[in-house]
Design an enzyme around this catalytic site. Structure first.
Site, PDB file in Angstrom:
ATOM      1  CG  ASP A 184       8.488  -2.080  -6.985  1.00  0.00           C
ATOM      2  OD1 ASP A 184       9.080  -3.178  -7.069  1.00  0.00           O
ATOM      3  OD2 ASP A 184       8.151  -1.412  -7.983  1.00  0.00           O
ATOM      4  CG  ASP A 186      12.607  -1.122  -6.746  1.00  0.00           C
ATOM      5  OD1 ASP A 186      13.535  -0.927  -7.539  1.00  0.00           O
ATOM      6  OD2 ASP A 186      12.084  -2.243  -6.571  1.00  0.00           O
ATOM      7  CE  LYS A 208      15.335  -2.560  -8.774  1.00  0.00           C
ATOM      8  NZ  LYS A 208      14.080  -2.627  -9.618  1.00  0.00           N
ATOM      9  CD  GLU A 246       9.857  -2.156 -12.842  1.00  0.00           C
ATOM     10  OE1 GLU A 246       8.969  -2.145 -13.735  1.00  0.00           O
ATOM     11  OE2 GLU A 246       9.727  -2.763 -11.766  1.00  0.00           O
ATOM     12  CD  GLU A 282      12.083  -9.294 -12.449  1.00  0.00           C
ATOM     13  OE1 GLU A 282      11.201  -9.979 -11.904  1.00  0.00           O
ATOM     14  OE2 GLU A 282      12.292  -8.097 -12.169  1.00  0.00           O
TER      15      GLU A 282
END
Length: 248
Positions: free
Chosen positions: A46, A85, A115, A117, A184
């Site tokens: 993204d 993403d 993916k 978060e 990250e």
């Protein structure tokens, strides 16, 4: 021709101690070039919101935009594993939304994995997506979709309490069915601890060399996006200047 990289390939690389190389791509041409170079994983991140669409951050990116760019990358028929993403608010509201949108990225976009978060609170979402036969990559640490909650792009896990929480989140994501986790913006020693605590691979970005692999935004690596450069990025080229010179 090298064999097609799959979820199983990435897991086997961890068990053999082989480093995983991942880069972003957002269109057909760069996907072809990146894949020909031999990367293991292509991420349609993204981050395209910033480097392709001109947004200040990743939050405005829509499902339609992610599907559009993922389709373009998929047309390159990469040998690398293609991961897309899940954009902001495509999975946070409900498990049903999450499964539906993950399915769209695979069915309409051609992604081979998604993916997302977040930590332990997203375990039900991850379990439901995995149950739908869609492989999931987790993402912990500095999660850009939470930038307002963090108060900006800040390194995470600096103190003992937040470090233990991150370790707990990583274990929860592995139990939920993630086959890899992006780490990250966390301290290097913590990234090493997380990696050692898991049986699935970790892929770092701004998390040091103690992970099983690394991922970078292609435009950062090539020196194409110069509006903002993270401190951890090593530029392997300065193409923005070369392009300006060529056009001039």
């Amino acid at each position: 021709m090298r064999p097609k990289t799959t979820k199983r390939t990435i897991l086997d690389m961890r068990s053999r101690g082989e480093r995983i190389v991942a880069l972003t791509a957002y269109d057909y041409l760069t996907a072809r070039i990146v894949d020909e170079a031999g990367v293991d994983l292509i991420l349609v991140g993204d981050s395209l919101g910033m480097v392709m669409l001109g947004f200040e951050n990743t939050l405005p990116v829509t499902m339609e935009e992610m599907i559009h760019h993922t389709k373009a990358v998929a047309r390159a028929r990469p040998r690398a594993l293609l991961v897309a993403d899940m954009p902001f608010m495509s999975y946070q509201a409900s498990v049903e939304d999450a499964v539906r949108n993950a399915g769209r990225l695979v069915k309409e976009g051609g992604a081979e994995s998604v993916k997302l978060e977040g930590g332990e609170r997203y375990v039900p979402v991850i379990e439901a997506i995995v149950h739908s036969s869609i492989p999931v990559v987790g993402h912990l640490g500095l999660t850009p979709q939470s930038l307002h909650q963090f108060g900006g792009y800040r390194v995470q896990g600096r103190d003992a309490k937040s470090a233990e929480l991150l370790l707990s989140d990583a274990a929860a994501l592995e139990r939920a069915g993630c086959f890899a986790i992006v780490l990250e913006g966390i301290p290097w020693p913590l990234a090493g601890r997380v990696t050692e605590s898991l049986t699935i691979p970790t892929i770092g970005i701004g998390a040091g060399a103690g992970t099983d692999g690394q991922v970078l935004v292609l435009h950062d690596l090539l020196g194409l996006f110069d509006a903002f450069t993270p401190r951890f990025v090593r530029r392997y080229a300065e193409l923005a200047g070369e392009i300006r010179d060529a056009v001039a």
